[in-house]
Design a protein around this motif. Structure first.
Motif, PDB file in Angstrom:
ATOM      1  N   GLU A   1      78.088  52.287  43.210  1.00 35.19           N
ATOM      2  CA  GLU A   1      79.096  51.514  42.488  1.00 35.19           C
ATOM      3  C   GLU A   1      78.484  50.259  41.878  1.00 35.19           C
ATOM      4  O   GLU A   1      78.823  49.882  40.742  1.00 35.19           O
ATOM      5  N   ALA A   2      77.554  49.626  42.602  1.00 36.62           N
ATOM      6  CA  ALA A   2      76.889  48.435  42.071  1.00 36.62           C
ATOM      7  C   ALA A   2      76.075  48.773  40.830  1.00 36.62           C
ATOM      8  O   ALA A   2      76.097  48.038  39.836  1.00 36.62           O
ATOM      9  N   ARG A   3      75.362  49.897  40.864  1.00 36.63           N
ATOM     10  CA  ARG A   3      74.567  50.286  39.703  1.00 36.63           C
ATOM     11  C   ARG A   3      75.477  50.618  38.512  1.00 36.63           C
ATOM     12  O   ARG A   3      75.189  50.219  37.373  1.00 36.63           O
ATOM     13  N   ILE A   4      76.564  51.325  38.774  1.00 29.76           N
ATOM     14  CA  ILE A   4      77.487  51.686  37.696  1.00 29.76           C
ATOM     15  C   ILE A   4      78.095  50.433  37.081  1.00 29.76           C
ATOM     16  O   ILE A   4      78.219  50.323  35.851  1.00 29.76           O
ATOM     17  N   ASP A   5      78.460  49.469  37.915  1.00 29.44           N
ATOM     18  CA  ASP A   5      79.014  48.215  37.412  1.00 29.44           C
ATOM     19  C   ASP A   5      78.005  47.463  36.545  1.00 29.44           C
ATOM     20  O   ASP A   5      78.394  46.680  35.677  1.00 29.44           O
ATOM     21  N   GLU A   6      76.713  47.695  36.793  1.00 22.42           N
ATOM     22  CA  GLU A   6      75.651  47.072  35.990  1.00 22.42           C
ATOM     23  C   GLU A   6      75.343  47.867  34.727  1.00 22.42           C
ATOM     24  O   GLU A   6      74.472  47.484  33.941  1.00 22.42           O
ATOM     25  N   GLY A   7      76.064  48.969  34.515  1.00 22.00           N
ATOM     26  CA  GLY A   7      75.869  49.777  33.319  1.00 22.00           C
ATOM     27  C   GLY A   7      74.854  50.891  33.478  1.00 22.00           C
ATOM     28  O   GLY A   7      74.517  51.567  32.502  1.00 22.00           O
ATOM     29  N   LEU A   8      74.369  51.102  34.706  1.00 22.59           N
ATOM     30  CA  LEU A   8      73.391  52.160  34.967  1.00 22.59           C
ATOM     31  C   LEU A   8      74.140  53.358  35.548  1.00 22.59           C
ATOM     32  O   LEU A   8      74.319  53.467  36.760  1.00 22.59           O
ATOM     33  N   ASN A   9      74.585  54.238  34.699  1.00 24.65           N
ATOM     34  CA  ASN A   9      75.489  55.304  35.149  1.00 24.65           C
ATOM     35  C   ASN A   9      74.938  56.713  34.944  1.00 24.65           C
ATOM     36  O   ASN A   9      75.664  57.697  35.040  1.00 24.65           O
ATOM     37  N   TRP A  10      73.628  56.814  34.676  1.00 24.34           N
ATOM     38  CA  TRP A  10      72.975  58.117  34.560  1.00 24.34           C
ATOM     39  C   TRP A  10      72.053  58.323  35.750  1.00 24.34           C
ATOM     40  O   TRP A  10      71.232  57.454  36.063  1.00 24.34           O
TER      41      TRP A  10
ATOM     42  N   SER B   1      84.245  59.907  37.892  1.00 26.17           N
ATOM     43  CA  SER B   1      84.587  59.813  36.475  1.00 26.17           C
ATOM     44  C   SER B   1      83.725  58.787  35.741  1.00 26.17           C
ATOM     45  O   SER B   1      83.812  58.667  34.523  1.00 26.17           O
ATOM     46  N   ARG B   2      82.881  58.060  36.486  1.00 28.02           N
ATOM     47  CA  ARG B   2      82.093  56.984  35.889  1.00 28.02           C
ATOM     48  C   ARG B   2      80.599  57.302  35.834  1.00 28.02           C
ATOM     49  O   ARG B   2      79.812  56.462  35.387  1.00 28.02           O
ATOM     50  N   ILE B   3      80.210  58.486  36.315  1.00 22.54           N
ATOM     51  CA  ILE B   3      78.791  58.811  36.378  1.00 22.54           C
ATOM     52  C   ILE B   3      78.450  59.981  35.467  1.00 22.54           C
ATOM     53  O   ILE B   3      79.314  60.753  35.056  1.00 22.54           O
ATOM     54  N   ASN B   4      77.169  60.081  35.147  1.00 27.31           N
ATOM     55  CA  ASN B   4      76.613  61.210  34.415  1.00 27.31           C
ATOM     56  C   ASN B   4      75.449  61.749  35.228  1.00 27.31           C
ATOM     57  O   ASN B   4      74.568  60.984  35.648  1.00 27.31           O
ATOM     58  N   VAL B   5      75.446  63.059  35.447  1.00 27.94           N
ATOM     59  CA  VAL B   5      74.455  63.658  36.339  1.00 27.94           C
ATOM     60  C   VAL B   5      73.603  64.687  35.597  1.00 27.94           C
ATOM     61  O   VAL B   5      74.118  65.532  34.862  1.00 27.94           O
ATOM     62  N   ILE B   6      72.304  64.587  35.828  1.00 28.35           N
ATOM     63  CA  ILE B   6      71.327  65.560  35.349  1.00 28.35           C
ATOM     64  C   ILE B   6      70.702  66.203  36.587  1.00 28.35           C
ATOM     65  O   ILE B   6      70.423  65.511  37.569  1.00 28.35           O
ATOM     66  N   THR B   7      70.491  67.494  36.554  1.00 27.67           N
ATOM     67  CA  THR B   7      69.684  68.096  37.609  1.00 27.67           C
ATOM     68  C   THR B   7      68.846  69.222  37.032  1.00 27.67           C
ATOM     69  O   THR B   7      69.061  69.677  35.900  1.00 27.67           O
ATOM     70  N   LYS B   8      67.868  69.639  37.837  1.00 27.99           N
ATOM     71  CA  LYS B   8      66.902  70.648  37.407  1.00 27.99           C
ATOM     72  C   LYS B   8      66.740  71.688  38.503  1.00 27.99           C
ATOM     73  O   LYS B   8      66.939  71.392  39.677  1.00 27.99           O
TER      74      LYS B   8
ATOM     75  N   ARG C   1      64.814  44.936  41.679  1.00 23.45           N
ATOM     76  CA  ARG C   1      63.916  45.409  40.635  1.00 23.45           C
ATOM     77  C   ARG C   1      64.692  46.114  39.535  1.00 23.45           C
ATOM     78  O   ARG C   1      64.396  45.950  38.349  1.00 23.45           O
ATOM     79  N   LEU C   2      65.692  46.884  39.893  1.00 20.75           N
ATOM     80  CA  LEU C   2      66.499  47.574  38.892  1.00 20.75           C
ATOM     81  C   LEU C   2      67.246  46.579  38.012  1.00 20.75           C
ATOM     82  O   LEU C   2      67.330  46.766  36.792  1.00 20.75           O
ATOM     83  N   ARG C   3      67.794  45.541  38.631  1.00 21.39           N
ATOM     84  CA  ARG C   3      68.503  44.530  37.835  1.00 21.39           C
ATOM     85  C   ARG C   3      67.549  43.826  36.871  1.00 21.39           C
ATOM     86  O   ARG C   3      67.894  43.581  35.705  1.00 21.39           O
TER      87      ARG C   3
END
Length: 292
Positions: A36-45, A73-80, A262-264
């Motif tokens: 949730e913290a990352r999504i709030d920072e705009g990092l939603n992938w 509803s706020r995330i985008n997921v990639i997998t392989k 570091r991410l921020r």
């Protein structure tokens, strides 16, 4: 998510390769807070692969979403998928191999959806090229998954041009995304035709290991990054990522660190735009040779 979610309005994608190794995030409730913290920072992938943690990274991610369903509803997921690890090989050989059969991919997509706890994957990629791939059968499995709404789009990772083109010719839908190893430590795809080929074929580039596993910070290149980063007022990693983003097509880096601070910092440095001369100066240091 709508098809609009298939664009990347983020400075980087969060790689989940090391999620299962993180003691701090091993509790689903704590991981839900982190997400949730990352999504709030705009990092939603978020970038996954079924082999990460022998499938435990996807499982832990899904457990966190179960704790906080509103995040879905706020995330985008990639997998392989398509890499079969020795421990998961049910044959008598216990051998690492690739499996792009329709049956395997259909099962892999359903299993990832279940582990991740999501209804759709924004992107599903073939992880490695399979020399035994039946292009028509593989294409049918990917097309069917798109048409069933299980995946938004398909793509590839680590493929060479003729490998993905053989698959693309058999598909009804376009291969939209390509993950490749690209960084200052490995600029070869910019000169051997690989990067131009994927751009010409309309694939969005995504760079894995964008810091070369830390090797960009070593030796002569590391010294050049240190000096120039101080001049720009950013971290060395921020400058190395800016070098990547300066490439036409804006390759999206996949960042493997899970450390909040570091991410921020990297997100704040995501707007850094370097000029052409700086880009080539760093390239010279990376290749240890002058531009011809």
């Amino acid at each position: 998510m709508t098809d609009d979610s298939l664009t990347f309005d983020v400075p980087f994608v969060l790689g989940m390769m090391h999620l299962s190794e993180s003691y701090e995030l091993s509790d689903p409730a704590r991981l839900a807070d982190w997400l949730e913290a990352r999504i709030d920072e705009g990092l939603n992938w978020f970038d996954h692969a079924d082999i990460h943690g022998k499938r435990s990274s996807e499982t832990l991610f899904g457990q966190a979403l179960k704790q906080r369903p509103a995040l879905k509803s706020r995330i985008n997921v990639i997998t392989k998928a398509d890499v079969v690890l020795p421990a998961l090989d049910t044959s008598r050989f216990g051998v690492k191999h690739y499996d792009t059969s329709a049956e395997y991919l259909e099962s892999a997509i359903d299993a990832s959806l279940s582990r991740l706890g999501v209804e759709r994957l924004e992107y599903f990629l073939l992880h490695r090229p399979d020399p035994l791939m039946d292009a028509e059968a593989t294409a049918r499995a990917l097309d069917d998954a798109i048409e069933a709404g299980k995946i938004g789009a398909a793509g590839v990772s680590n493929f060479l041009p003729e490998q993905w083109r053989r698959l693309q010719r058999a598909m009804n839908h376009r291969l939209e995304l390509h993950q490749l190893q690209l960084s200052l430590a490995r600029p070869a795809p910019l000169f051997d035709g690989l990067f131009d080929a994927l751009m010409n074929d309309g694939q969005k580039p995504m760079a894995w290991s964008p810091l070369g596993g830390g090797s960009v910070f070593e030796d002569i290149l590391g010294s050049a990054l240190t000096k120039l980063a101080q001049e720009f007022g950013v971290s060395r990693a921020g400058l190395a990522l800016a070098w990547l983003r300066r490439i036409p097509g804006n390759p999206v880096p996949i960042i493997g660190t899970l450390k909040d601070k570091r991410l921020r910092a990297l997100a704040q440095e995501g707007q850094l735009d370097i000029d052409r001369a700086t880009w080539f100066a760093l390239l010279e240091e990376a290749r240890s040779q002058r531009v011809a």
